[in-house]
Scaffold this motif. Structure first.
Motif, short mmCIF file in Angstrom:
data_model
loop_
_atom_site.label_atom_id
_atom_site.label_comp_id
_atom_site.label_asym_id
_atom_site.label_seq_id
_atom_site.Cartn_x
_atom_site.Cartn_y
_atom_site.Cartn_z
N UNK A 11 7.98 67.51 42.62
CA UNK A 11 6.66 67.00 42.25
C UNK A 11 6.46 66.77 40.77
N UNK A 12 7.45 67.08 39.95
CA UNK A 12 7.34 66.84 38.52
C UNK A 12 6.47 67.82 37.76
N UNK A 13 6.11 68.94 38.36
CA UNK A 13 5.21 69.89 37.71
C UNK A 13 5.78 70.55 36.47
N UNK A 14 7.04 70.93 36.51
CA UNK A 14 7.65 71.57 35.35
C UNK A 14 7.76 70.56 34.21
N UNK A 15 8.26 69.37 34.51
CA UNK A 15 8.37 68.32 33.50
C UNK A 15 7.02 67.96 32.90
N UNK A 16 5.99 67.91 33.73
CA UNK A 16 4.65 67.60 33.24
C UNK A 16 4.14 68.66 32.28
N UNK A 17 4.39 69.93 32.59
CA UNK A 17 3.97 71.02 31.71
C UNK A 17 4.68 70.92 30.36
N UNK A 18 5.97 70.60 30.39
CA UNK A 18 6.73 70.44 29.14
C UNK A 18 6.16 69.29 28.32
N UNK A 19 5.92 68.16 28.96
CA UNK A 19 5.43 66.97 28.25
C UNK A 19 4.06 67.22 27.63
N UNK A 30 7.43 62.26 18.24
CA UNK A 30 8.57 62.21 19.16
C UNK A 30 8.34 61.12 20.21
N UNK A 31 9.43 60.65 20.78
CA UNK A 31 9.36 59.74 21.92
C UNK A 31 9.80 60.52 23.13
N UNK A 32 8.97 60.55 24.16
CA UNK A 32 9.28 61.30 25.37
C UNK A 32 9.59 60.33 26.50
N UNK A 33 10.78 60.49 27.08
CA UNK A 33 11.22 59.69 28.21
C UNK A 33 11.18 60.59 29.44
N UNK A 34 10.37 60.25 30.42
CA UNK A 34 10.29 61.01 31.67
C UNK A 34 11.35 60.48 32.62
N UNK A 35 12.25 61.35 33.05
CA UNK A 35 13.29 60.96 33.99
C UNK A 35 13.15 61.81 35.24
N UNK A 36 12.73 61.18 36.31
CA UNK A 36 12.53 61.89 37.56
C UNK A 36 13.64 61.62 38.55
N UNK A 37 13.98 62.64 39.32
CA UNK A 37 14.94 62.41 40.39
C UNK A 37 14.31 61.56 41.48
N UNK A 38 12.98 61.46 41.45
CA UNK A 38 12.25 60.63 42.42
C UNK A 38 11.02 60.04 41.72
N UNK A 39 10.41 59.06 42.37
CA UNK A 39 9.28 58.34 41.77
C UNK A 39 8.04 59.21 41.60
N UNK A 40 7.83 60.17 42.49
CA UNK A 40 6.66 61.05 42.38
C UNK A 40 6.77 61.90 41.11
N UNK A 41 7.93 62.48 40.87
CA UNK A 41 8.13 63.30 39.67
C UNK A 41 7.92 62.46 38.41
N UNK A 42 8.47 61.26 38.40
CA UNK A 42 8.31 60.38 37.23
C UNK A 42 6.85 60.02 37.01
N UNK A 43 6.13 59.68 38.07
CA UNK A 43 4.72 59.31 37.95
C UNK A 43 3.90 60.46 37.37
N UNK A 53 9.16 56.00 31.41
CA UNK A 53 9.73 56.77 32.50
C UNK A 53 10.57 55.93 33.42
N UNK A 54 11.49 56.60 34.11
CA UNK A 54 12.35 55.93 35.08
C UNK A 54 12.76 56.96 36.13
N UNK A 55 13.16 56.47 37.28
CA UNK A 55 13.49 57.35 38.40
C UNK A 55 14.87 57.06 38.95
N UNK A 56 15.50 58.09 39.47
CA UNK A 56 16.73 57.93 40.21
C UNK A 56 17.99 58.22 39.42
N UNK A 57 19.08 58.23 40.17
CA UNK A 57 20.38 58.60 39.60
C UNK A 57 20.81 57.72 38.44
N UNK A 58 20.80 56.42 38.61
CA UNK A 58 21.30 55.54 37.55
C UNK A 58 20.43 55.63 36.30
N UNK A 59 19.13 55.73 36.48
CA UNK A 59 18.22 55.85 35.33
C UNK A 59 18.53 57.10 34.52
#
Length: 138
Positions: A11-19, A30-43, A53-59
């Motif tokens: 759900x991206x909760x840990x990343x959101x707290x960090x950001x 700073x420039x913060x790039x959100x990289x989620x393993x899925x679209x919900x985490x990135x959003x 932000x970007x989602x998925x393995x290749x991103x």
């Protein structure tokens, strides 16, 4: 400008707290790039204030090659962590990139890091900022 990749899954909760905390302290330094393993985490991380932000393995595999710091929960460097959301390619790219890795000792997997104290997420994020990021910006 320091480029920080914040990586999270589920759900991206840990990343959101960090950001949120990074934005509170460093604003536009700073420039913060959100990289989620899925679209919900990135959003969720984008809502918390990430610049892009970007989602998925290749991103993730491509983006971590161009950052100064990679941060998130410990599982981002472990294949199949975060309930299987971290692919082997993601874990290899993150752990092998030249960026400094500043990781939170949180894991839902069968891993225990000995010698690390247990603390609530907000306290761990404060430590991440103090010990891992402030030194890079000063």
């Amino acid at each position: 400008m320091l480029r920080i990749c914040v990586i999270d899954g589920q759900g991206g909760g840990i990343g959101s707290a960090i950001i949120r905390r990074i934005k509170d302290l460093f604003a536009e330094k700073v420039e913060i790039i959100a990289l989620g393993t899925n679209a919900v985490a990135t959003a969720q991380m984008l809502k918390a204030g990430a610049n892009r932000g970007a989602s998925g393995e290749n991103a993730i595999v491509r983006s971590v090659q161009h950052c100064d710091v990679a941060t998130g929960p410990l599982g981002i460097v472990m294949a199949h962590a975060l309930m299987g959301e971290v692919t082997p390619a993601m874990a290899e790219a993150i752990s092998g990139c030249a960026a400094r890795k500043v990781l939170l000792p949180l894991s839902q997997d069968n891993v225990e890091v000995v010698g690390v104290h247990k603390a609530p997420l907000p306290h761990l994020v404060d430590e991440l900022i103090e010990s891992g990021l402030k030194t890079l910006l000063n």
